[in-house]
Design an enzyme around this catalytic site. Sequence first.
Site, PDB file in Angstrom:
ATOM      1  N   CYS A 158       4.682  23.163   5.173  1.00  0.00           N
ATOM      2  CA  CYS A 158       5.940  23.917   5.669  1.00  0.00           C
ATOM      3  C   CYS A 158       6.929  23.449   4.291  1.00  0.00           C
ATOM      4  CB  CYS A 158       6.208  23.615   6.815  1.00  0.00           C
ATOM      5  SG  CYS A 158       5.276  24.627   8.160  1.00  0.00           S
ATOM      6  N   GLN A 186      10.306  26.976   9.122  1.00  0.00           N
ATOM      7  CA  GLN A 186      11.134  25.751   9.675  1.00  0.00           C
ATOM      8  C   GLN A 186      11.211  26.134  11.397  1.00  0.00           C
ATOM      9  OE1 GLN A 186      13.831  22.502   8.814  1.00  0.00           O
ATOM     10  NE2 GLN A 186      12.135  22.381  10.395  1.00  0.00           N
ATOM     11  N   ASP A 187      10.660  25.266  12.190  1.00  0.00           N
ATOM     12  CA  ASP A 187      10.596  25.276  13.706  1.00  0.00           C
ATOM     13  C   ASP A 187      12.035  24.442  13.879  1.00  0.00           C
ATOM     14  OD1 ASP A 187      10.641  24.334  16.396  1.00  0.00           O
ATOM     15  OD2 ASP A 187       8.384  24.066  16.139  1.00  0.00           O
ATOM     16  N   ILE A 226      13.920  30.040  15.972  1.00  0.00           N
ATOM     17  CA  ILE A 226      13.839  29.301  16.967  1.00  0.00           C
ATOM     18  C   ILE A 226      12.770  30.004  18.009  1.00  0.00           C
ATOM     19  CG2 ILE A 226      15.343  28.830  19.317  1.00  0.00           C
ATOM     20  CD1 ILE A 226      17.638  28.905  17.302  1.00  0.00           C
ATOM     21  N   TYR A 227      11.739  29.400  18.572  1.00  0.00           N
ATOM     22  CA  TYR A 227      10.658  29.904  19.358  1.00  0.00           C
ATOM     23  C   TYR A 227      11.410  30.339  20.781  1.00  0.00           C
ATOM     24  CZ  TYR A 227       7.003  28.320  16.211  1.00  0.00           C
ATOM     25  OH  TYR A 227       6.185  28.143  15.081  1.00  0.00           O
TER      26      TYR A 227
HETATM   27  N1  LIG Z   1       5.262  24.831  15.682  1.00  0.00           N
HETATM   28  C1  LIG Z   1       5.268  23.676  15.077  1.00  0.00           C
HETATM   29  N2  LIG Z   1       6.440  23.068  15.014  1.00  0.00           N
HETATM   30  C2  LIG Z   1       6.484  21.781  14.096  1.00  0.00           C
HETATM   31  O1  LIG Z   1       7.394  21.348  14.095  1.00  0.00           O
HETATM   32  C3  LIG Z   1       5.475  21.403  13.630  1.00  0.00           C
HETATM   33  C4  LIG Z   1       4.049  22.294  13.575  1.00  0.00           C
HETATM   34  N3  LIG Z   1       4.203  23.234  14.517  1.00  0.00           N
HETATM   35  N4  LIG Z   1       3.011  21.599  13.091  1.00  0.00           N
HETATM   36  C5  LIG Z   1       2.823  20.344  12.494  1.00  0.00           C
HETATM   37  C6  LIG Z   1       3.918  19.715  12.385  1.00  0.00           C
HETATM   38  C7  LIG Z   1       4.085  18.720  13.767  1.00  0.00           C
HETATM   39  N5  LIG Z   1       5.517  18.379  13.542  1.00  0.00           N
HETATM   40  C8  LIG Z   1       6.048  17.797  14.839  1.00  0.00           C
HETATM   41  C9  LIG Z   1       5.544  17.814  15.958  1.00  0.00           C
HETATM   42  C10 LIG Z   1       6.453  17.209  17.167  1.00  0.00           C
HETATM   43  C11 LIG Z   1       7.601  16.525  16.817  1.00  0.00           C
HETATM   44  C12 LIG Z   1       8.128  15.943  18.028  1.00  0.00           C
HETATM   45  O2  LIG Z   1       7.851  16.044  19.046  1.00  0.00           O
HETATM   46  N6  LIG Z   1       9.064  14.873  17.525  1.00  0.00           N
HETATM   47  C13 LIG Z   1       9.658  14.309  18.724  1.00  0.00           C
HETATM   48  C14 LIG Z   1       9.694  12.898  18.508  1.00  0.00           C
HETATM   49  C15 LIG Z   1       8.542  12.261  18.398  1.00  0.00           C
HETATM   50  C16 LIG Z   1       8.232  10.656  18.047  1.00  0.00           C
HETATM   51  O3  LIG Z   1       8.932  10.094  18.964  1.00  0.00           O
HETATM   52  O4  LIG Z   1       7.340  10.013  17.528  1.00  0.00           O
HETATM   53  C17 LIG Z   1      11.353  14.601  18.575  1.00  0.00           C
HETATM   54  O5  LIG Z   1      11.963  14.197  19.626  1.00  0.00           O
HETATM   55  O6  LIG Z   1      11.692  15.076  17.571  1.00  0.00           O
HETATM   56  C18 LIG Z   1       7.798  16.631  15.413  1.00  0.00           C
HETATM   57  C19 LIG Z   1       7.391  17.154  14.526  1.00  0.00           C
HETATM   58  C20 LIG Z   1       6.365  19.353  12.731  1.00  0.00           C
HETATM   59  N7  LIG Z   1       5.117  20.363  12.516  1.00  0.00           N
HETATM   60  O1  LIG Z   2       7.435  19.720   8.796  1.00  0.00           O
HETATM   61  C1  LIG Z   2       7.157  20.787   9.349  1.00  0.00           C
HETATM   62  C2  LIG Z   2       5.745  21.204   9.822  1.00  0.00           C
HETATM   63  C3  LIG Z   2       5.702  22.499  10.505  1.00  0.00           C
HETATM   64  N1  LIG Z   2       7.033  23.069  10.849  1.00  0.00           N
HETATM   65  C4  LIG Z   2       6.631  24.365  11.602  1.00  0.00           C
HETATM   66  C5  LIG Z   2       7.251  25.515  11.128  1.00  0.00           C
HETATM   67  C6  LIG Z   2       6.543  26.563  11.944  1.00  0.00           C
HETATM   68  O2  LIG Z   2       6.932  26.764  13.263  1.00  0.00           O
HETATM   69  C7  LIG Z   2       5.046  26.055  12.261  1.00  0.00           C
HETATM   70  C8  LIG Z   2       4.078  26.354  11.024  1.00  0.00           C
HETATM   71  O3  LIG Z   2       3.502  27.673  11.425  1.00  0.00           O
HETATM   72  P1  LIG Z   2       3.441  28.710  10.145  1.00  0.00           P
HETATM   73  O4  LIG Z   2       2.918  29.852  10.751  1.00  0.00           O
HETATM   74  O5  LIG Z   2       2.380  28.348   9.261  1.00  0.00           O
HETATM   75  O6  LIG Z   2       4.811  29.087   9.589  1.00  0.00           O
HETATM   76  O7  LIG Z   2       5.396  24.387  11.779  1.00  0.00           O
HETATM   77  C9  LIG Z   2       8.149  22.696  10.567  1.00  0.00           C
HETATM   78  O8  LIG Z   2       9.237  23.344  10.960  1.00  0.00           O
HETATM   79  N2  LIG Z   2       8.361  21.519   9.786  1.00  0.00           N
END
Ligand SMILES: Nc1nc(=O)c2c([nH]1)NC[C@@H]1CN(c3ccc(C(=O)N[C@@H](CCC(=O)O)C(=O)O)cc3)CN21
Ligand SMILES: O=c1ccn([C@H]2C[C@H](O)[C@@H](COP(=O)(O)O)O2)c(=O)[nH]1
Length: 283
Positions: A158, A186-187, A226-227
Amino acid sequence: MSLADHIFMDMCRDILENGTDTKGEKVRPKWEDTGESAYTIKRFGVVNRYDLRKEFPALTLRKTALKSCMDEILWIYQKKSNNIHDLNSHIWDAWADADGSIGTCYGDVVGRKFIYKGEETDQMDYVLRQLKENPYSRRIMTNLYQFEYLHSGALDPCCYSMTYNVTKDAAEDRLVLNGVLNQRSQDVLAANNWNVCQYSILLMMVAQVNDMIPGELVHVIADAHIYDRHVPAVRELISRTPYAAPKVTLNPEIKDFYDFTTKDLIVEDYQAGPQIRNIPIAV
Ligand SMILES: Nc1nc(=O)c2c([nH]1)NC[C@@H]1CN(c3ccc(C(=O)N[C@@H](CCC(=O)O)C(=O)O)cc3)CN21
Ligand SMILES: O=c1ccn([C@H]2C[C@H](O)[C@@H](COP(=O)(O)O)O2)c(=O)[nH]1
């Protein structure tokens, strides 16, 4: 009140008010629990600028896990690993295979060897060497979007490129290291500030080992979304009152990029609103 909070609040309001809805369209991600499509409200082409000389851009509306996000950036650019066993958080678990690998993406791509001017190197070593030998070069970047490896990676990167660019602080007679982070997707709730803090810390580390001042991070996002399940949490989050930015620095003793650990990140006075627990992540 932190500048990063303002940028985040303005971006979220803009997406909610002016964005387009993907509901009913053909989209890739799903909600893990029900298998339903994960739709978004999206805005195309968002550009945010952060000046690390003014503040460290951590959100204070809620806390960003700075050590965890540094751990992931070290996993990618320093350990050059694609295995979740080298990562201390569980954020990549859903994408790993039985051996813990996420395939040919992120760290795997950074660490791939290539020949540059007769010498074997990899993307991060190339950046570190160029900044030492040729700081005013306009060719200093990493690029994780390698088409030949996409099919065997768990997720197309991403945050896919970081361009390093040097300017001069005439008053201090020192070089300033800036960066442009290109992100295709970007999520916003789960990872916007996570990614901003990661690449800010990366810029600080690379600046320090080159005796430069960390300057601006320009974050270019093609699809900022934004989901659907995140909308109520985002609305509540941006109604909060932000605090002043925390002080975030690195252990000044570290002179080699490969010596940094998360213990070298010093976070002081990080006051923030309550955490949002159990944000669902679309897979
Ligand atoms: N839909 C989606 N969104 C994403 O942000 C994302 C993906 N997929 N796929 C792969 C990676 C995994 N990512 C993530 C996933 C979860 C958190 C999260 O839950 N963060 C918590 C803290 C985690 C901790 O304490 O270690 C937070 O509160 O930000 C952050 C990045 C970013 N990426
Ligand atoms: O570092 C990261 C990794 C992942 N994301 C988010 C952005 C999207 O919501 C999903 C990936 O889905 P795609 O369909 O491949 O775009 O993960 C992020 O924000 N930041």
